[in-house]
Design a protein around this motif. Structure first.
Motif, PDB file in Angstrom:
ATOM      1  N   TRP A   3      -4.154   7.164  -4.909  1.00 45.95           N
ATOM      2  CA  TRP A   3      -4.284   6.919  -3.481  1.00 45.95           C
ATOM      3  C   TRP A   3      -4.508   5.421  -3.270  1.00 45.95           C
ATOM      4  O   TRP A   3      -5.289   4.814  -3.991  1.00 45.95           O
ATOM      5  CB  TRP A   3      -5.451   7.737  -2.938  1.00 45.95           C
ATOM      6  CG  TRP A   3      -5.260   8.070  -1.503  1.00 45.95           C
ATOM      7  CD1 TRP A   3      -5.721   7.331  -0.463  1.00 45.95           C
ATOM      8  CD2 TRP A   3      -4.552   9.171  -0.956  1.00 45.95           C
ATOM      9  NE1 TRP A   3      -5.326   7.915   0.716  1.00 45.95           N
ATOM     10  CE2 TRP A   3      -4.605   9.040   0.447  1.00 45.95           C
ATOM     11  CE3 TRP A   3      -3.843  10.255  -1.497  1.00 45.95           C
ATOM     12  CZ2 TRP A   3      -3.997   9.954   1.308  1.00 45.95           C
ATOM     13  CZ3 TRP A   3      -3.257  11.156  -0.640  1.00 45.95           C
ATOM     14  CH2 TRP A   3      -3.325  11.002   0.756  1.00 45.95           C
ATOM     15  N   VAL A  51      -0.805  -8.337  -5.383  1.00 50.84           N
ATOM     16  CA  VAL A  51       0.244  -8.281  -4.361  1.00 50.84           C
ATOM     17  C   VAL A  51       1.574  -8.777  -4.930  1.00 50.84           C
ATOM     18  O   VAL A  51       2.622  -8.185  -4.693  1.00 50.84           O
ATOM     19  CB  VAL A  51      -0.155  -9.119  -3.119  1.00 50.84           C
ATOM     20  CG1 VAL A  51       0.963  -9.130  -2.093  1.00 50.84           C
ATOM     21  CG2 VAL A  51      -1.435  -8.584  -2.498  1.00 50.84           C
ATOM     22  N   GLN A 101       3.207   1.209   5.336  1.00 48.86           N
ATOM     23  CA  GLN A 101       3.623   2.580   5.031  1.00 48.86           C
ATOM     24  C   GLN A 101       2.752   3.235   3.975  1.00 48.86           C
ATOM     25  O   GLN A 101       2.659   4.450   3.914  1.00 48.86           O
ATOM     26  CB  GLN A 101       5.114   2.645   4.647  1.00 48.86           C
ATOM     27  CG  GLN A 101       5.537   1.859   3.425  1.00 48.86           C
ATOM     28  CD  GLN A 101       5.890   0.414   3.746  1.00 48.86           C
ATOM     29  OE1 GLN A 101       5.289  -0.211   4.615  1.00 48.86           O
ATOM     30  NE2 GLN A 101       6.840  -0.145   3.020  1.00 48.86           N
ATOM     31  N   CYS A 102       2.107   2.447   3.141  1.00 48.45           N
ATOM     32  CA  CYS A 102       1.159   3.024   2.179  1.00 48.45           C
ATOM     33  C   CYS A 102      -0.289   2.787   2.609  1.00 48.45           C
ATOM     34  O   CYS A 102      -1.118   3.677   2.563  1.00 48.45           O
ATOM     35  CB  CYS A 102       1.355   2.423   0.789  1.00 48.45           C
ATOM     36  SG  CYS A 102       2.908   2.935   0.037  1.00 48.45           S
ATOM     37  N   LEU A 131     -14.223  -4.028  -1.475  1.00 51.69           N
ATOM     38  CA  LEU A 131     -13.181  -4.375  -2.458  1.00 51.69           C
ATOM     39  C   LEU A 131     -12.702  -5.829  -2.343  1.00 51.69           C
ATOM     40  O   LEU A 131     -12.708  -6.577  -3.317  1.00 51.69           O
ATOM     41  CB  LEU A 131     -12.014  -3.409  -2.322  1.00 51.69           C
ATOM     42  CG  LEU A 131     -10.897  -3.518  -3.364  1.00 51.69           C
ATOM     43  CD1 LEU A 131     -10.310  -2.146  -3.672  1.00 51.69           C
ATOM     44  CD2 LEU A 131      -9.774  -4.449  -2.950  1.00 51.69           C
ATOM     45  N   THR A 143       0.955   1.349 -10.718  1.00 52.07           N
ATOM     46  CA  THR A 143       0.542   2.214  -9.604  1.00 52.07           C
ATOM     47  C   THR A 143       0.961   1.624  -8.257  1.00 52.07           C
ATOM     48  O   THR A 143       1.053   2.330  -7.268  1.00 52.07           O
ATOM     49  CB  THR A 143      -0.984   2.420  -9.606  1.00 52.07           C
ATOM     50  OG1 THR A 143      -1.601   1.145  -9.761  1.00 52.07           O
ATOM     51  CG2 THR A 143      -1.408   3.334 -10.736  1.00 52.07           C
ATOM     52  N   MET A 144       1.162   0.291  -8.223  1.00 53.40           N
ATOM     53  CA  MET A 144       1.755  -0.329  -7.030  1.00 53.40           C
ATOM     54  C   MET A 144       2.758  -1.365  -7.535  1.00 53.40           C
ATOM     55  O   MET A 144       2.458  -2.104  -8.463  1.00 53.40           O
ATOM     56  CB  MET A 144       0.687  -1.012  -6.166  1.00 53.40           C
ATOM     57  CG  MET A 144       1.276  -1.776  -4.987  1.00 53.40           C
ATOM     58  SD  MET A 144       0.013  -2.602  -3.985  1.00 53.40           S
ATOM     59  CE  MET A 144       0.583  -4.295  -4.042  1.00 53.40           C
ATOM     60  N   LEU A 188      -5.631  -9.146   5.596  1.00 55.86           N
ATOM     61  CA  LEU A 188      -6.377  -7.978   5.113  1.00 55.86           C
ATOM     62  C   LEU A 188      -7.874  -8.166   5.308  1.00 55.86           C
ATOM     63  O   LEU A 188      -8.594  -7.237   5.666  1.00 55.86           O
ATOM     64  CB  LEU A 188      -6.089  -7.730   3.621  1.00 55.86           C
ATOM     65  CG  LEU A 188      -4.754  -7.071   3.287  1.00 55.86           C
ATOM     66  CD1 LEU A 188      -4.646  -6.831   1.784  1.00 55.86           C
ATOM     67  CD2 LEU A 188      -4.615  -5.749   4.034  1.00 55.86           C
ATOM     68  N   LEU A 206      -1.101 -12.693   3.816  1.00 57.76           N
ATOM     69  CA  LEU A 206      -1.409 -11.261   3.804  1.00 57.76           C
ATOM     70  C   LEU A 206      -2.858 -11.005   3.418  1.00 57.76           C
ATOM     71  O   LEU A 206      -3.530 -10.151   4.001  1.00 57.76           O
ATOM     72  CB  LEU A 206      -0.481 -10.552   2.803  1.00 57.76           C
ATOM     73  CG  LEU A 206       0.795 -10.020   3.411  1.00 57.76           C
ATOM     74  CD1 LEU A 206       1.805  -9.677   2.335  1.00 57.76           C
ATOM     75  CD2 LEU A 206       0.477  -8.785   4.242  1.00 57.76           C
TER      76      LEU A 206
HETATM   77  C1  HEC Z   1       4.554   2.165  -1.929  1.00 58.08           C
HETATM   78  C2  HEC Z   1       3.140   2.101  -1.585  1.00 58.08           C
HETATM   79  C3  HEC Z   1       2.484   0.746  -1.441  1.00 58.08           C
HETATM   80  C4  HEC Z   1       2.947  -0.344  -0.746  1.00 58.08           C
HETATM   81  C5  HEC Z   1       4.252  -0.493   0.057  1.00 58.08           C
HETATM   82  C6  HEC Z   1       1.932  -1.369  -0.896  1.00 58.08           C
HETATM   83  N1  HEC Z   1       0.901  -0.919  -1.658  1.00 58.08           N
HETATM   84 FE1  HEC Z   1      -0.770  -1.943  -2.148  1.00 58.08          FE
HETATM   85  N2  HEC Z   1      -1.430  -0.378  -3.248  1.00 58.08           N
HETATM   86  C7  HEC Z   1      -0.790   0.819  -3.363  1.00 58.08           C
HETATM   87  C8  HEC Z   1      -1.549   1.684  -4.247  1.00 58.08           C
HETATM   88  C9  HEC Z   1      -1.180   3.114  -4.634  1.00 58.08           C
HETATM   89  C10 HEC Z   1      -2.661   0.941  -4.675  1.00 58.08           C
HETATM   90  C11 HEC Z   1      -3.759   1.378  -5.636  1.00 58.08           C
HETATM   91  C12 HEC Z   1      -3.378   0.971  -7.042  1.00 58.08           C
HETATM   92  C13 HEC Z   1      -4.452   1.288  -8.052  1.00 58.08           C
HETATM   93  O1  HEC Z   1      -5.623   1.259  -7.693  1.00 58.08           O
HETATM   94  O2  HEC Z   1      -4.097   1.512  -9.213  1.00 58.08           O
HETATM   95  C14 HEC Z   1      -2.568  -0.357  -4.007  1.00 58.08           C
HETATM   96  C15 HEC Z   1      -3.482  -1.375  -4.157  1.00 58.08           C
HETATM   97  C16 HEC Z   1      -3.453  -2.564  -3.465  1.00 58.08           C
HETATM   98  C17 HEC Z   1      -4.462  -3.604  -3.555  1.00 58.08           C
HETATM   99  C18 HEC Z   1      -5.727  -3.547  -4.367  1.00 58.08           C
HETATM  100  C19 HEC Z   1      -5.528  -4.141  -5.722  1.00 58.08           C
HETATM  101  C20 HEC Z   1      -6.782  -4.054  -6.535  1.00 58.08           C
HETATM  102  O3  HEC Z   1      -7.132  -5.074  -7.119  1.00 58.08           O
HETATM  103  O4  HEC Z   1      -7.409  -2.992  -6.590  1.00 58.08           O
HETATM  104  C21 HEC Z   1      -4.061  -4.608  -2.728  1.00 58.08           C
HETATM  105  C22 HEC Z   1      -4.801  -5.929  -2.471  1.00 58.08           C
HETATM  106  C23 HEC Z   1      -2.816  -4.218  -2.155  1.00 58.08           C
HETATM  107  N3  HEC Z   1      -2.471  -2.977  -2.616  1.00 58.08           N
HETATM  108  C24 HEC Z   1      -2.110  -4.987  -1.258  1.00 58.08           C
HETATM  109  C25 HEC Z   1      -0.861  -4.640  -0.772  1.00 58.08           C
HETATM  110  C26 HEC Z   1      -0.083  -5.495   0.108  1.00 58.08           C
HETATM  111  C27 HEC Z   1      -0.525  -6.836   0.627  1.00 58.08           C
HETATM  112  C28 HEC Z   1       1.079  -4.829   0.347  1.00 58.08           C
HETATM  113  C29 HEC Z   1       2.272  -5.313   1.158  1.00 58.08           C
HETATM  114  C30 HEC Z   1       2.890  -6.515   0.700  1.00 58.08           C
HETATM  115  C31 HEC Z   1       1.028  -3.566  -0.356  1.00 58.08           C
HETATM  116  N4  HEC Z   1      -0.156  -3.490  -1.018  1.00 58.08           N
HETATM  117  C32 HEC Z   1       2.036  -2.636  -0.329  1.00 58.08           C
HETATM  118  C33 HEC Z   1       0.386   1.201  -2.762  1.00 58.08           C
HETATM  119  C34 HEC Z   1       1.187   0.375  -2.009  1.00 58.08           C
END
Ligand code: HEC
Length: 390
Positions: free
Chosen positions: A164, A185, A145-146, A172, A197-198, A217, A213
């Motif tokens: 974003w 994660v 969803q994101c 990355l 942020t996440m 990815l 996961l």
């Molecule tokens: C509600 C929204 C959302 C969901 C759901 C989400 N993410 Fe993210 N994710 C983000 C955002 C926004 C960022 C960027 C954060 C930042 O750069 O500060 C991010 C960044 C990341 C990154 C990069 C981290 C890095 O070191 O830069 C990874 C890997 C990642 N997500 C994996 C996952 C995985 C796997 C899942 C599911 C289990 C998940 N995300 C679910 C919003 C989400």
């Protein structure tokens, strides 16, 4: 691969040395009870670690760091000798301290980077078709969803986030240490201002699922990069698959250590045995019949294998396709024109050295595959991930 390949051996040594020193320190501290566990492995106790990846970008700094280390080692040796001979002189101690202080150390901002308790964690889950297929289901349930179906960060909720979500079809996942991605994660990501942020998924996912996961990815990102560039600019392995082979002692790809593997969807009746690689047939459906003579093995984990290879293949048709790995297991070449029709352009994972003119020796069509194999063997995959040479 990418940045490293043309660099000098001393830099590889330096990076690997930095990694090993920290790894060793962590082991010792863990063994003596100074640090505990997090998520099943020794927890890195500091918020910083040495950043080999920065030195790679700025080699002048790397050289200064290497010189400073040599000065320090020289001082340690001199002081050691002077203590041994009991001829310690105050001026010698002073001069040594001065030499260490005046050595051209790089700035802390270059030398160190943020670390997490799991920065040095390594995966206990192999990069297998089954792990990737399981990761795909988890991704669809928790992340899509994101991060979006293609991992480019355009999911339905993306626009509502503070920042974003990143584009995974980029370097990355190959730059960051596995342990740092694992942390992101499970425990979430924080922006520069310290705000989350996440959110972390440590409650929803267990350790195995988290690694699955990350494997998913990587497969997804490789396929998207292939679609975008026509290559695998970031190296990816052929996922582990379950097999049935003529040699009954081999039951999965990993049992063939240090051998090239040719995975093919071409009907084995139209294949000739090929001694240059372990030939593995990936049929369209699971079969119980005997292994055909023209191949070494048949994939038995067919559904997962098709899903995983299709992802890495950027969802291109799998019909009549061959994938070739090098002896380290990296996917290097793909050919979708039939088993006998290889061309130089099929080498999809190259090192920058491949751009240099090669000794062209009028290849016949049959020799194209040999040529690819020669290039592959001459130019092994090298890249730096989380400061570590791979
Ligand atoms: C509600 C929204 C959302 C969901 C759901 C989400 N993410 Fe993210 N994710 C983000 C955002 C926004 C960022 C960027 C954060 C930042 O750069 O500060 C991010 C960044 C990341 C990154 C990069 C981290 C890095 O070191 O830069 C990874 C890997 C990642 N997500 C994996 C996952 C995985 C796997 C899942 C599911 C289990 C998940 N995300 C679910 C919003 C989400």
């Amino acid at each position: 691969m990418n940045e490293l390949i043309n660099n000098a051996a001393w830099l590889e040594w330096l990076l690997e040395g930095m990694h090993r020193a920290q790894w060793f320190l962590l082991r010792v501290m863990h063994a003596s009870g100074l640090v505990g566990d997090v998520d099943g492995q020794a927890a890195w106790p500091w918020r910083w670690r040495l950043a080999g990846e920065n030195l790679l970008i700025d080699q002048a700094e790397a050289r200064r760091f290497a010189i400073s280390l040599l000065v320090t080692m020289g001082v340690v040796v001199v002081l050691g000798i002077s203590i041994w001979w009991r001829k310690g002189r105050p001026w010698l101690w002073g001069a040594s301290a001065l030499a260490v202080v005046l050595a051209p150390w790089p700035s802390a901002a270059v030398l160190f980077t943020n670390a997490h308790p799991t920065s040095f964690h390594v995966t206990g889950v192999s990069f297998s078709d089954q792990a990737i297929a399981s990761g795909a289901r988890l991704y669809a349930a928790q992340c899509v969803q994101c991060h979006g179906v293609n991992g480019k960060g355009q999911g339905a909720l993306a626009a509502t986030q503070q920042v974003w979500p990143p584009n995974f079809a980029s370097p990355l996942l190959w730059r960051r240490a596995d342990g740092d991605l694992f942390w992101a994660v499970r425990h979430g990501v924080k922006g520069r201002d310290g705000r989350q942020t996440m959110a972390g998924f440590g409650e929803a996912l267990n350790v195995r699922e988290t690694w699955e996961l990350l494997h998913y990815l990587r497969a997804l990102a490789s396929g998207e990069l292939l679609r975008a560039t026509g290559n695998w600019p970031q190296p990816v392995r052929l996922p582990e698959m379950a097999l049935r082979c003529h040699d009954a002692s081999k039951q999965q790809l990993g049992d063939f250590q240090a051998q090239r593997v040719l995975l093919t969807t071409t009907d084995p009746q139209r294949l000739l045995p090929d001694p240059r690689a372990v030939t593995v047939w990936l049929p369209a459906q699971s079969r119980n019949s005997a292994v055909p003579d023209s191949v070494d093995c048949v994939v038995t984990s067919v559904a997962d294998a098709l899903e995983a290879i299709s992802l890495i293949n950027g969802h291109a048709a799998l019909y009549e396709t061959q994938w070739l790995t090098d002896r380290q297991g990296w996917l290097r070449a793909r050919n979708a024109r039939g088993a006998a029709a290889w061309s130089d352009d099929d080498l999809l994972c190259k090192s920058p050295l491949a751009d240099q003119p090669q000794a062209a020796s009028g290849p016949t069509p049959d020799d194209q595959l040999t040529r690819i194999i020669q290039t592959m063997d001459a130019e092994p995959v090298r890249f730096v991930k989380g400061g570590r040479v791979h």
